[in-house]
Design a protein around this motif. Structure first.
Motif, PDB file in Angstrom:
ATOM      1  N   ALA A 222      84.077  42.959  26.178  1.00 15.67           N
ATOM      2  CA  ALA A 222      85.449  42.098  25.419  1.00 15.67           C
ATOM      3  C   ALA A 222      85.803  42.097  24.666  1.00 15.67           C
ATOM      4  CB  ALA A 222      84.100  41.096  24.657  1.00 15.67           C
ATOM      5  N   GLU A 280      80.172  32.767  28.569  1.00 18.87           N
ATOM      6  CA  GLU A 280      82.297  33.130  28.514  1.00 18.87           C
ATOM      7  C   GLU A 280      82.213  31.792  28.258  1.00 18.87           C
ATOM      8  OE1 GLU A 280      82.868  34.969  31.779  1.00 18.87           O
ATOM      9  OE2 GLU A 280      82.237  36.641  31.155  1.00 18.87           O
ATOM     10  N   TRP A 282      86.047  29.568  25.749  1.00 17.72           N
ATOM     11  CA  TRP A 282      87.513  29.617  25.325  1.00 17.72           C
ATOM     12  C   TRP A 282      87.370  28.554  24.208  1.00 17.72           C
ATOM     13  CZ3 TRP A 282      89.315  25.365  25.023  1.00 17.72           C
ATOM     14  CH2 TRP A 282      89.407  24.009  26.544  1.00 17.72           C
ATOM     15  N   VAL A 341      89.958  32.848  24.679  1.00 13.47           N
ATOM     16  CA  VAL A 341      89.301  33.597  25.805  1.00 13.47           C
ATOM     17  C   VAL A 341      88.554  34.206  25.754  1.00 13.47           C
ATOM     18  CG1 VAL A 341      89.103  33.753  28.487  1.00 13.47           C
ATOM     19  CG2 VAL A 341      91.006  32.524  27.417  1.00 13.47           C
ATOM     20  N   LYS A 343      85.098  36.275  27.108  1.00 10.93           N
ATOM     21  CA  LYS A 343      84.849  36.908  28.095  1.00 10.93           C
ATOM     22  C   LYS A 343      84.305  38.150  28.091  1.00 10.93           C
ATOM     23  CE  LYS A 343      86.521  36.832  32.927  1.00 10.93           C
ATOM     24  NZ  LYS A 343      85.794  35.748  33.902  1.00 10.93           N
TER      25      LYS A 343
END
Length: 345
Positions: A222, A280, A282, A341, A343
């Motif tokens: 990440a 995950e 944003w 973001v 992820k």
């Protein structure tokens, strides 16, 4: 014949018969008394003992009465009476201090030649041996030993005592072996339980270590992804700055005016709960770049999912550093909007 002679003869005959009759009656009375004391009474005592002592005769007994006080001071007749009571109540060898064998043995201590006590002990010995064997089978070893000792006082040379002692010793050894086996089995069970607990703890620690390693790996990924995003954003900002510089060459009045340029970015910390649940998402934020290049007044415009990554995004953006925007060569505040973001891969 002269009747006077006949009368005198009869009187003489009656005088002879009367003493003989008295003598016969006296002999019969003496014989009957002797038979009662020498035959009937001892036989009745033996019958009473047999009736109360034989194990095949079911007798309902209540709780044993308390032992008589001061047995040593009792007479022979009193001891025999207590012994008969004990036999009738099936107290042949038990309880200790209040049983027929002890009373009969006390009689023999006071009167060694007492025939009633000797006969009673001899005749009840097999029953007593059976009771002692029952105590052995019930594993009441202490009382069984006491009963065997009483039997030995009654008939020390009886071979049954050897058998009883052998059975008692064998049962004691058997009990010792059973207790040892039970103890060994319990120790084995405890050891197995301890090994199982140790294995479970080791498995738990291994699983936790694997989960931590996986979480660290995902966190590193990440951070790497966030770093790439920031680098790309900086590259884009630099490209925008280059275009502005080119325009300033063409127009001197705009050379001193440009937007903010990102100089240092801080990757957001991936939330632990989100990492564990493989989430995950944003966060879109807006913020103010102050004239000295710091970030201020960070606000969340939108997020997916909501309230999961908001704090991490705000904390990271607040620590960013910019080259401030300028207007006519002077630093000025500027507004910026970014999407952060989160992820894992």
């Amino acid at each position: 014949m002269d009747t006077r002679y006949i009368y005198r003869a009869r009187r003489r005959a009656r005088g002879v018969v009367r003493p003989a009759t008295i003598a016969i009656v006296a002999v019969v009375a003496v014989l009957a008394s002797a038979a009662w004391f020498l035959i009937v009474r001892p036989h009745q005592e033996m019958v009473d003992a047999e009736t109360g002592a034989h194990p095949s005769t079911p007798v309902t007994t209540s709780q044993a009465p308390p032992p008589p006080a001061n047995v040593s001071a009792m007479s022979v007749n009193q001891l025999l009476s207590e012994a008969r009571k004990a036999v009738n109540q099936q107290r042949l060898l038990a309880p200790a201090g209040n049983n027929a064998f002890e009373f009969y043995l006390k009689v023999l201590e006071k009167q060694p030649g007492n025939q009633v006590a000797s006969d009673a002990l001899r005749e009840t010995f097999p029953v007593g041996a059976s009771l002692a064997e029952q105590a052995i089978n019930q594993r009441d070893f202490n009382d069984a030993q006491r009963q065997i000792d009483l039997l030995a006082k009654a008939d020390p040379a009886n071979y049954t005592l050897t058998i009883l002692r052998s059975k008692l010793d064998a049962q004691r050894k058997l009990l010792d072996r059973e207790q040892q086996l039970a103890s060994d089995k319990e120790k084995q069970q405890q050891l197995a339980a301890q090994k199982a607990a140790d294995k479970a703890e080791a498995d738990r620690q291994t699983a936790e270590a694997q989960q931590k390693a996986l979480a660290d790996q995902r966190a590193a990924q990440a951070r790497q992804a966030q770093q790439q995003q920031v680098t790309e954003a900086a590259r884009q900002q630099q490209a925008t700055g280059g275009a502005t510089a080119t325009a300033s060459n063409a127009s001197p009045s705009s050379a001193a005016t440009h937007g903010p340029v990102l100089l240092r970015n801080v990757s957001p910390r991936y939330p632990t709960n989100a990492m564990r649940s493989n989430q995950e998402g944003w966060v879109e934020v807006t913020f103010t770049i102050t004239p000295d290049g710091n970030v201020d007044d960070v606000k969340v415009l939108d997020a997916e999912p909501r309230h999961v990554f908001d704090r991490a995004a705000v904390e990271a953006v607040t620590r960013w550093k910019y080259q401030p925007a300028t207007q006519d060569g002077a630093p000025v505040s500027a507004q910026e909007k970014r999407r952060i973001v989160f992820k894992l891969n």
